[in-house]
Write an enzyme that holds these catalytic residues in place. Structure first.
Site, PDB file in Angstrom:
ATOM      1  N   CYS A 200       0.788  -1.155  -0.191  1.00  0.00           N
ATOM      2  CA  CYS A 200       0.029   0.001  -0.105  1.00  0.00           C
ATOM      3  C   CYS A 200       0.800   1.318  -0.200  1.00  0.00           C
ATOM      4  O   CYS A 200       0.541   2.187  -0.703  1.00  0.00           O
ATOM      5  CB  CYS A 200      -0.864  -0.054   1.230  1.00  0.00           C
ATOM      6  SG  CYS A 200      -0.129  -0.118   2.787  1.00  0.00           S
ATOM      7  N   HIS A 332      -1.620   0.392   7.352  1.00  0.00           N
ATOM      8  CA  HIS A 332      -2.348   0.615   6.057  1.00  0.00           C
ATOM      9  C   HIS A 332      -2.119   2.256   6.010  1.00  0.00           C
ATOM     10  O   HIS A 332      -2.020   2.967   6.682  1.00  0.00           O
ATOM     11  CB  HIS A 332      -3.894   0.368   6.243  1.00  0.00           C
ATOM     12  CG  HIS A 332      -4.402   0.302   4.743  1.00  0.00           C
ATOM     13  ND1 HIS A 332      -3.824  -0.143   3.628  1.00  0.00           N
ATOM     14  CD2 HIS A 332      -5.689   0.897   4.207  1.00  0.00           C
ATOM     15  CE1 HIS A 332      -4.884  -0.240   2.613  1.00  0.00           C
ATOM     16  NE2 HIS A 332      -5.623   0.765   2.853  1.00  0.00           N
ATOM     17  N   ASP A 353      -7.955   4.362  -2.119  1.00  0.00           N
ATOM     18  CA  ASP A 353      -7.508   3.294  -1.363  1.00  0.00           C
ATOM     19  C   ASP A 353      -6.853   2.041  -2.246  1.00  0.00           C
ATOM     20  O   ASP A 353      -7.236   1.692  -3.091  1.00  0.00           O
ATOM     21  CB  ASP A 353      -8.562   2.675  -0.417  1.00  0.00           C
ATOM     22  CG  ASP A 353      -8.060   1.476   0.371  1.00  0.00           C
ATOM     23  OD1 ASP A 353      -6.974   0.939   0.317  1.00  0.00           O
ATOM     24  OD2 ASP A 353      -8.706   1.419   1.470  1.00  0.00           O
TER      25      ASP A 353
END
Length: 419
Positions: A200, A332, A353
């Site tokens: 991520c 995250h 995202d």
């Protein structure tokens, strides 16, 4: 120590025989042997003796045996306790090793390979499960190897045009949005078979960079980075920043090596990479909730100010020149691409995202009038309730002297904390 009476324990000294006869003769009670001899009975085993000295020696043997037995029991107990302590210590060390290995796996530091190895393993599983044909496997493998050789992302996880679609939607939205600020064009990148579960941070950097590459203000410092780099290339770029001297403490956490691993990165690595490219940025640490129920209204207020400070006016939709914001919390990270101000003055972040697929993002390009697709992006104050957040915000270009100064400062880098 004077001999003790075996019957009452009283110290009798040399007068033990007389003491026993005088005080305990009735206990000896044995009438004798028939020839007038007195008998003495052991109070511990009832053995009869004809002489008080023999009885004394006999009783002492009992006592020695008892003490010997106690000594053996104590030694055995100590041995068992030592063995138990060693067993517990061994189990604790084993648990610690397992926990450490678990953390290494979780953060990609277990030497199990990086993007390339995970990509190939996951494709092999897809073939085994019948979800991918062999010819497709070989084609995608060839594409992946070409991408790794060039250092350029293959673009297979990219979705472009979402910001433009949002701008068009908000122009026609008349329900509850008072004003909205949007970042300059940002492409969305999502995780692939090669970085699922750990990529991520890299994907958010790609999103941020996609906006910077469209902004002429950053042409000079990005002249060597004209296309979006692949994840392994980004890892090498961070290692280059470390070699320049940025964030040695953070580098040591990764043993100064990212390339070929599945290591997670965070705000400090993004800051080091951007600064090494002469891109001016700052880390802001929202280290504790600032609102009820564990919420972070100060985070929302800071982002509103970031977008609106240089974009005052009466326009409902403000398409700013501001780059997106890297948003990190434990486990995250996401990319802030804009913020809404509702008619009731409440704020709502718009987030890209990396966990959202291309298929989900493509739906936003065909946004219908009711805005239901925006649920994918919208995050209200009550939706962000992690214990703390960090953001990396870009704001201009650094001179070579400023870059050198920030490199020195990053060696004792601490994020600015919002009280």
């Amino acid at each position: 120590t004077p001999p003790e009476c075996p019957f009452c324990g009283e110290a009798a000294g040399r007068e033990l025989e007389e003491h026993v006869r005088a005080r305990h003769g009735h206990l000896l009670g044995a009438p004798g042997t028939g020839n007038g001899e007195q008998l003495y009975e052991c109070p511990m085993c009832s053995l009869t003796c004809t002489n008080i000295q023999i009885l004394e020696e006999h009783v002492e043997l009992h006592l020695e045996e008892h003490n010997f037995s106690e000594g053996i029991d104590l030694e055995l107990a100590q041995q068992l306790q030592t063995e138990e302590d060693e067993r517990q210590r061994s189990e604790e060390e084993k648990r610690e090793r397992e926990e450490f290995k678990k953390l290494q796996r979780q953060y990609g530091l277990d030497n199990s390979g990086g993007f390339k190895q995970q990509f190939l393993r996951n494709m092999e599983r897809e073939v085994d499960r019948g979800r991918m044909l062999p010819f497709e496997y070989h084609k995608r493998k060839a594409d992946m190897m070409e991408s790794l050789a060039s250092g350029i992302d293959d673009g297979k996880t990219k979705t472009s045009g979402v910001i433009e679609a949002l701008c068009k939607y908000y122009q026609n939205e008349n329900k509850d949005v008072r004003r909205v600020w949007l970042s300059a064009g940002v492409d969305h990148f999502h995780s692939s078979l090669g970085d699922r579960g750990w990529g991520c941070g890299y994907r958010n950097f790609q999103m941020l960079l996609s906006s910077l590459l469209q902004n002429s203000c950053y042409n000079d410092c990005l002249r060597d980075t004209t296309l979006i780099p692949s994840i392994p290339k980004i890892q090498s770029m961070i290692e280059d920043a470390w070699r320049e001297g940025f964030d040695p403490h953070g580098a040591s956490h990764f043993n100064n090596r990212l390339h070929g691993s599945k290591a997670w990165i965070g705000a400090c690595e993004i800051y080091s990479l951007l600064t090494s490219l002469r891109i001016k940025c700052q880390i802001i640490d929202f280290h504790k909730p600032t609102g009820p129920m564990g919420t972070h209204p100060r985070l929302f207020e800071w982002i509103l100010h970031y977008y609106s400070a240089d974009n005052e006016g009466s326009a409902k939709v403000v398409c700013t020149s501001k780059p997106p914001i890297y948003l990190q919390h434990q486990g995250h990270s996401r990319t802030v691409v804009g913020i809404e101000e509702k008619k009731n003055k409440s704020l709502c972040l718009l987030l890209f995202d990396p966990g959202c697929s291309s298929q989900q993002m493509q739906k936003l390009l065909k946004q219908n009038g009711d805005g239901t697709g925006l649920k994918l992006l919208r995050k209200f104050v009550g939706s962000l309730k992690e214990k703390q957040y960090q953001i990396v915000a870009v704001d201009g270009v650094l001179s070579l002297e400023e870059k050198a100064a920030r490199c020195r400062a990053s060696q004792v880098l601490t994020a600015e904390k919002i009280p």
